[in-house]
Design a protein around this motif. Structure first.
Motif, PDB file in Angstrom:
ATOM      1  N   ASN A 162       0.957  -1.194  -0.592  1.00 54.72           N
ATOM      2  CA  ASN A 162       0.283  -0.123   0.023  1.00 54.72           C
ATOM      3  C   ASN A 162       0.510   1.122  -0.053  1.00 54.72           C
ATOM      4  O   ASN A 162       0.788   2.497  -0.628  1.00 54.72           O
ATOM      5  CB  ASN A 162      -0.600  -0.136   1.003  1.00 54.72           C
ATOM      6  CG  ASN A 162      -2.052  -1.003   1.236  1.00 54.72           C
ATOM      7  OD1 ASN A 162      -2.297  -1.119   0.504  1.00 54.72           O
ATOM      8  ND2 ASN A 162      -2.806  -1.450   2.155  1.00 54.72           N
ATOM      9  N   THR A 163       1.364   1.224   0.769  1.00 55.45           N
ATOM     10  CA  THR A 163       2.863   2.689   0.767  1.00 55.45           C
ATOM     11  C   THR A 163       2.793   2.862  -0.731  1.00 55.45           C
ATOM     12  O   THR A 163       3.690   4.271  -1.005  1.00 55.45           O
ATOM     13  CB  THR A 163       3.814   2.322   1.855  1.00 55.45           C
ATOM     14  OG1 THR A 163       3.340   1.917   3.278  1.00 55.45           O
ATOM     15  CG2 THR A 163       5.097   3.096   1.782  1.00 55.45           C
ATOM     16  N   LEU A 164       4.391   1.556  -1.134  1.00 52.25           N
ATOM     17  CA  LEU A 164       4.445   1.821  -2.339  1.00 52.25           C
ATOM     18  C   LEU A 164       3.272   2.338  -3.512  1.00 52.25           C
ATOM     19  O   LEU A 164       3.875   3.073  -4.760  1.00 52.25           O
ATOM     20  CB  LEU A 164       5.606   0.673  -3.160  1.00 52.25           C
ATOM     21  CG  LEU A 164       6.430  -0.330  -2.179  1.00 52.25           C
ATOM     22  CD1 LEU A 164       6.902  -0.883  -2.429  1.00 52.25           C
ATOM     23  CD2 LEU A 164       7.845   1.201  -2.393  1.00 52.25           C
ATOM     24  N   THR A 165       2.408   1.422  -3.699  1.00 50.45           N
ATOM     25  CA  THR A 165       1.932   1.857  -4.750  1.00 50.45           C
ATOM     26  C   THR A 165       1.028   3.341  -4.577  1.00 50.45           C
ATOM     27  O   THR A 165       0.078   4.169  -5.529  1.00 50.45           O
ATOM     28  CB  THR A 165       0.105   1.205  -4.289  1.00 50.45           C
ATOM     29  OG1 THR A 165       0.538  -0.727  -4.584  1.00 50.45           O
ATOM     30  CG2 THR A 165      -1.060   1.106  -5.405  1.00 50.45           C
ATOM     31  N   LYS A 166       0.322   3.840  -3.513  1.00 49.13           N
ATOM     32  CA  LYS A 166       0.152   5.714  -2.789  1.00 49.13           C
ATOM     33  C   LYS A 166       1.154   5.932  -3.633  1.00 49.13           C
ATOM     34  O   LYS A 166       0.577   7.202  -3.426  1.00 49.13           O
ATOM     35  CB  LYS A 166       0.226   5.090  -1.671  1.00 49.13           C
ATOM     36  CG  LYS A 166      -0.963   6.597  -1.080  1.00 49.13           C
ATOM     37  CD  LYS A 166      -0.507   6.852   0.165  1.00 49.13           C
ATOM     38  CE  LYS A 166      -1.636   8.273   0.796  1.00 49.13           C
ATOM     39  NZ  LYS A 166      -1.405   8.150   2.325  1.00 49.13           N
ATOM     40  N   ALA A 167       2.351   5.791  -3.158  1.00 47.04           N
ATOM     41  CA  ALA A 167       3.666   6.522  -3.468  1.00 47.04           C
ATOM     42  C   ALA A 167       3.685   7.314  -4.930  1.00 47.04           C
ATOM     43  O   ALA A 167       4.242   8.159  -5.694  1.00 47.04           O
ATOM     44  CB  ALA A 167       5.406   6.944  -3.431  1.00 47.04           C
ATOM     45  N   ALA A 168       2.982   5.626  -5.817  1.00 50.60           N
ATOM     46  CA  ALA A 168       3.255   5.413  -6.707  1.00 50.60           C
ATOM     47  C   ALA A 168       2.768   7.178  -7.528  1.00 50.60           C
ATOM     48  O   ALA A 168       2.318   7.061  -8.466  1.00 50.60           O
ATOM     49  CB  ALA A 168       3.551   3.795  -7.828  1.00 50.60           C
ATOM     50  N   ALA A 169       1.119   6.574  -7.181  1.00 54.01           N
ATOM     51  CA  ALA A 169       0.286   6.969  -7.793  1.00 54.01           C
ATOM     52  C   ALA A 169       0.631   8.558  -7.616  1.00 54.01           C
ATOM     53  O   ALA A 169      -0.541   9.446  -8.355  1.00 54.01           O
ATOM     54  CB  ALA A 169      -1.307   6.709  -7.138  1.00 54.01           C
ATOM     55  N   GLN A 170       1.593   8.702  -7.088  1.00 55.57           N
ATOM     56  CA  GLN A 170       0.950  10.611  -6.368  1.00 55.57           C
ATOM     57  C   GLN A 170       3.156  10.860  -6.602  1.00 55.57           C
ATOM     58  O   GLN A 170       2.865  11.753  -6.747  1.00 55.57           O
ATOM     59  CB  GLN A 170       1.850  11.101  -4.851  1.00 55.57           C
ATOM     60  CG  GLN A 170      -0.231  10.380  -3.892  1.00 55.57           C
ATOM     61  CD  GLN A 170       1.256  10.353  -2.566  1.00 55.57           C
ATOM     62  OE1 GLN A 170       1.834  10.337  -1.501  1.00 55.57           O
ATOM     63  NE2 GLN A 170      -0.429  10.486  -1.581  1.00 55.57           N
ATOM     64  N   GLY A 171       3.327   9.849  -7.702  1.00 57.51           N
ATOM     65  CA  GLY A 171       4.372  10.698  -9.166  1.00 57.51           C
ATOM     66  C   GLY A 171       5.625  10.024  -8.866  1.00 57.51           C
ATOM     67  O   GLY A 171       6.014  10.092  -9.351  1.00 57.51           O
ATOM     68  N   SER A 172       5.715   9.493  -7.442  1.00 60.84           N
ATOM     69  CA  SER A 172       7.256   8.547  -7.367  1.00 60.84           C
ATOM     70  C   SER A 172       6.908   7.419  -8.417  1.00 60.84           C
ATOM     71  O   SER A 172       7.062   6.309  -7.822  1.00 60.84           O
ATOM     72  CB  SER A 172       7.723   8.960  -5.691  1.00 60.84           C
ATOM     73  OG  SER A 172       7.323   9.425  -5.002  1.00 60.84           O
ATOM     74  N   THR A 173       7.367   7.291  -8.989  1.00 58.94           N
ATOM     75  CA  THR A 173       7.154   6.454 -10.103  1.00 58.94           C
ATOM     76  C   THR A 173       8.619   5.959 -11.292  1.00 58.94           C
ATOM     77  O   THR A 173       9.121   7.211 -11.798  1.00 58.94           O
ATOM     78  CB  THR A 173       5.308   6.968 -10.801  1.00 58.94           C
ATOM     79  OG1 THR A 173       4.905   7.214 -10.212  1.00 58.94           O
ATOM     80  CG2 THR A 173       5.676   5.528 -11.903  1.00 58.94           C
ATOM     81  N   TYR A 174       8.489   4.815 -11.497  1.00 59.29           N
ATOM     82  CA  TYR A 174       9.851   4.538 -12.759  1.00 59.29           C
ATOM     83  C   TYR A 174       9.279   5.018 -13.325  1.00 59.29           C
ATOM     84  O   TYR A 174       8.206   4.118 -14.142  1.00 59.29           O
ATOM     85  CB  TYR A 174      10.225   3.318 -11.912  1.00 59.29           C
ATOM     86  CG  TYR A 174      10.837   2.647 -12.986  1.00 59.29           C
ATOM     87  CD1 TYR A 174      12.708   2.730 -13.222  1.00 59.29           C
ATOM     88  CD2 TYR A 174      10.710   1.860 -14.093  1.00 59.29           C
ATOM     89  CE1 TYR A 174      13.485   1.728 -13.511  1.00 59.29           C
ATOM     90  CE2 TYR A 174      11.488   1.264 -14.470  1.00 59.29           C
ATOM     91  CZ  TYR A 174      12.584   1.142 -15.018  1.00 59.29           C
ATOM     92  OH  TYR A 174      13.575   0.486 -15.799  1.00 59.29           O
ATOM     93  N   ASP A 175      10.531   5.178 -14.384  1.00 55.95           N
ATOM     94  CA  ASP A 175      10.031   5.417 -16.266  1.00 55.95           C
ATOM     95  C   ASP A 175      11.039   5.465 -16.497  1.00 55.95           C
ATOM     96  O   ASP A 175      12.560   5.293 -16.438  1.00 55.95           O
ATOM     97  CB  ASP A 175       9.190   6.139 -16.679  1.00 55.95           C
ATOM     98  CG  ASP A 175       8.541   5.989 -17.630  1.00 55.95           C
ATOM     99  OD1 ASP A 175       8.947   4.968 -18.609  1.00 55.95           O
ATOM    100  OD2 ASP A 175       8.240   7.208 -18.258  1.00 55.95           O
ATOM    101  N   THR A 176      10.775   4.963 -18.195  1.00 51.40           N
ATOM    102  CA  THR A 176      12.862   4.485 -18.930  1.00 51.40           C
ATOM    103  C   THR A 176      12.121   3.944 -20.093  1.00 51.40           C
ATOM    104  O   THR A 176      11.151   3.761 -19.941  1.00 51.40           O
ATOM    105  CB  THR A 176      13.396   3.590 -18.130  1.00 51.40           C
ATOM    106  OG1 THR A 176      15.077   3.800 -18.615  1.00 51.40           O
ATOM    107  CG2 THR A 176      13.076   1.542 -18.264  1.00 51.40           C
ATOM    108  N   GLN A 177      13.216   4.183 -21.370  1.00 50.99           N
ATOM    109  CA  GLN A 177      13.213   4.332 -22.164  1.00 50.99           C
ATOM    110  C   GLN A 177      13.655   2.990 -22.569  1.00 50.99           C
ATOM    111  O   GLN A 177      14.453   2.274 -21.857  1.00 50.99           O
ATOM    112  CB  GLN A 177      13.573   5.363 -23.110  1.00 50.99           C
ATOM    113  CG  GLN A 177      12.566   6.697 -23.030  1.00 50.99           C
ATOM    114  CD  GLN A 177      11.449   6.977 -23.687  1.00 50.99           C
ATOM    115  OE1 GLN A 177      11.451   6.394 -25.066  1.00 50.99           O
ATOM    116  NE2 GLN A 177      10.511   7.183 -22.695  1.00 50.99           N
ATOM    117  N   LEU A 178      12.332   2.142 -23.013  1.00 52.33           N
ATOM    118  CA  LEU A 178      12.911   0.532 -24.075  1.00 52.33           C
ATOM    119  C   LEU A 178      13.186   0.747 -24.923  1.00 52.33           C
ATOM    120  O   LEU A 178      12.150   1.044 -26.001  1.00 52.33           O
ATOM    121  CB  LEU A 178      11.760  -0.350 -23.036  1.00 52.33           C
ATOM    122  CG  LEU A 178      11.428  -0.630 -21.442  1.00 52.33           C
ATOM    123  CD1 LEU A 178      10.230  -1.377 -21.360  1.00 52.33           C
ATOM    124  CD2 LEU A 178      12.771  -1.397 -20.968  1.00 52.33           C
TER     125      LEU A 178
END
Length: 612
Positions: free
Chosen positions: A344-360
């Motif tokens: 829940n902590t990680l999911t909430k953080a991701a929903a608030q913008g702390s999200t991984y992204d990269t170009q594949l």
């Protein structure tokens, strides 16, 4: 529809298992999208993997004033209890994708492999849990109805078993691989799929379930060990973890050969999850079964219809209701609280913008799929088909030869998943037990022995640790693949197969299953076997030392029939020398003499046999 041999068909009809409408080879687009979350009224392909966030884990549990338990958040500030997730910062290097037995020049940036693996296992888990458990053409859960939380399948699963759920498990099990042992043989992987025996054996189908079609031929050291593959073998470990979720759910959802169609509460976990009002029921109960085993759920939260009805009605803190769970503050209690909490902590953080992204790039995705093939999960032809479909979608989405992991890879993953076969529970495993002829293998060596066998069809059949002075049933027409001490002190596999051949040669077509035995011992550094008619050892009287019993709690008092004195164990012990012999050799060893005089009842009785 899958082709099925007449032999298997007759066996299935005999057992009442075969339903021509139940098998599904792949899911189509519509079926896949039914398993996906929605966003603004359309399928949500975003992959929100938390990044650049610090989480607490491995926290202690404290008792609350109302008698429940909670995570000790204030005290969870010691080294090893918090982890700063920074995928690109921690895994920035280009790594080779060779695995044991399959070398390659292909490479990938390591953080991409972690991220793709977590997205893949989340998608794979949904498919296997819905369509791979022999629950008929519509699958395990009723997709036409919302769960008790008001969510439909895709949103319910996305909230609790998105990629962050598997990150949470990796933290809890191994600090994402940082606290694993140094040796390959002791390393069960980042997500701790235990082998030999245990979870890996279940996946191989030795209890009539699992997913033996891929797993029976996989090498656990190649697939799991963090020392033998790229990125700590996160792909092999995470995908195996996802399949184990499916197998565990199957055991408690009436999916095994002997309980298909059962309406007992103990076979209704799928109904419990759909009816439970606790919003964390899925991540909590899957974590509970991952840690304690699925049969623990049968003994606790599913043990009766009355308990089932009570527990599904609880709206929050299901884990603190002692009607549903046994009250005990142990690792398992921490596990089932912290997995949902960290998820829940990680999911909430991701929903608030702390999200991984990269170009594949397409090269990244193609190399990932080749790695999947090299592990042995899928054949070359299957992977080539998935690559073709995925590349077509990639080319539609790409800009300057790349796509976004966060916003676009989910659409490519969709085309991968609908081209990978749905492995069915028990498919290719030992389902037809009718007519099977077995014998008892007795372990009279002083050590616990690992016994791994195949049945007559070459399928995984037995994979378990057999305590000293204990027995296990083995297929007379099968083969030993391992018979060795659990600590590696001896390996008697070749001698076991020679002894099995001699036992088989002494029988004929009139042999009655379990009417013969094979005694195994290890004396003077030599493997010894003796076969003959089954003659079980005489039972040990209550209160006397039993050489076949596991004394796992210190302080158990027993009478030794050799001298009639009472002894108490100081620590875990099974088998070995009789207490009187052990005490004479080491007065400060595991057995301590309690009585100065012999037990009078023992002296007056005929001494019970030692069982050897």
């Amino acid at each position: 529809m899958k082709k099925i041999s007449m032999k298997v068909l007759y066996a299935a009809l005999f057992c009442g298992l075969y339903n021509p409408a139940s098998a599904i080879q792949t899911v189509d687009l519509e079926q896949y999208r039914q398993l996906m979350p929605t966003f603004q009224g359309t399928t949500d392909y975003r992959i929100l993997l938390a990044d650049k966030v610090t989480v607490n884990y491995h926290c202690e549990i404290i008792e609350t004033p109302d008698g429940g338990y909670d995570i000790d958040r204030e005290g969870c500030n010691k080294p090893g209890q918090f982890y700063h997730i920074d995928w690109q910062g921690e895994f920035p290097n280009e790594i080779n994708l060779s695995v044991r037995g399959a070398t390659t020049t292909s490479t990938i940036i390591e953080h991409k492999l972690w991220a793709i693996a977590f997205a893949h296992v989340s998608a794979s888990s949904r498919i296997q849990m819905q369509y791979g458990l022999r629950k008929g053409p519509t699958g395990t859960f009723d997709l036409t109805k919302p769960f008790a939380t008001g969510e439909h399948f895709g949103d319910y699963f996305e909230r609790q078993m998105n990629p962050n759920y598997f990150v949470s498990k990796g933290l809890q099990e191994s600090s994402l691989g940082k606290d694993l042992p140094a040796g390959v043989d002791e390393d069960d992987g980042v997500l701790q799929i235990e082998y030999p025996g245990s979870a890996w054996a279940e996946l191989q189908g030795v209890v009539g379930g699992g997913f033996p079609l891929p797993f029976k031929n996989l090498d656990p050291k190649t697939v799991l060990s963090s020392h033998t593959g790229p990125a700590r073998n996160i792909l092999g470990s995470s995908l195996s973890s996802g399949f184990y979720n499916g197998s565990a759910l199957a055991i408690v959802s009436g999916s095994l050969p002997w309980n298909q169609g059962s309406d007992l509460s103990q076979d209704s976990m799928h109904l419990f999850l759909q009816q439970s009002k606790d919003p964390d029921a899925l991540s909590m109960l899957m974590s509970f079964m991952y840690n304690r085993g699925p049969y623990a759920a049968k003994d606790q939260i599913l043990r009766s219809q009355e308990v089932f009805d009570h527990c599904v009605s609880i709206k929050e803190d299901l884990e603190d209701d002692w009607t549903c769970f046994q009250k005990q503050n142990d690792f398992g209690a921490r596990y089932i609280r912290q997995i949902p909490d960290v998820t829940n902590t990680l999911t909430k953080a991701a929903a608030q913008g702390s999200t991984y992204d990269t170009q594949l790039t397409w090269n990244d995705i193609s190399n990932y799929l080749s790695l999947l093939q090299n592990y042995g999960f899928y054949s070359e032809s299957v992977i080539n088909k998935a690559k073709l479909a995925a590349e077509q979608k990639f080319n539609v989405l790409q800009s300057n030869g790349a796509i976004s992991y966060q916003s676009q890879f989910g659409q490519v993953l969709e085309h991968i998943m609908i081209n990978l076969p749905v492995y069915e529970l028990g498919e290719g495993g030992p389902y037809d037990e009718h007519g099977k002829k077995q014998f008892y293998l007795y372990n009279y060596s002083p050590k616990t022995s690992l016994v791994v066998t195949n049945n007559e069809a070459g399928q995984a059949d037995v994979n378990e640790f057999v305590l000293s002075q204990n027995r296990v049933a083995v297929d007379l027409n099968g083969q030993f693949t391992q018979l060795k001490a659990s600590d590696g002190a001896y390996d008697c596999t070749n001698e076991a197969n020679a002894a099995l051949a001699a036992l088989k040669a002494s029988t004929d077509d009139t042999y009655v299953s379990l009417s013969a035995q094979l005694k195994f011992s290890f004396l003077d550094n030599a493997c010894a076997f003796e076969h003959g008619p089954h003659t079980p050892p005489p039972p040990v009287q209550d209160g006397y030392w039993d050489p076949s019993k596991l004394y796992d709690q210190p302080g158990e008092v027993v009478i030794d029939a050799l001298d009639c004195h009472e002894y108490r164990n100081e620590w875990y012990i099974v088998g070995g020398n009789a207490p009187s012999v052990a005490f004479s050799q080491d007065p400060w060893g595991v057995w301590r003499k309690l009585s100065e005089r012999p037990n009078s009842a023992c002296l007056s009785d005929t001494p019970p046999a030692e069982g050897a």
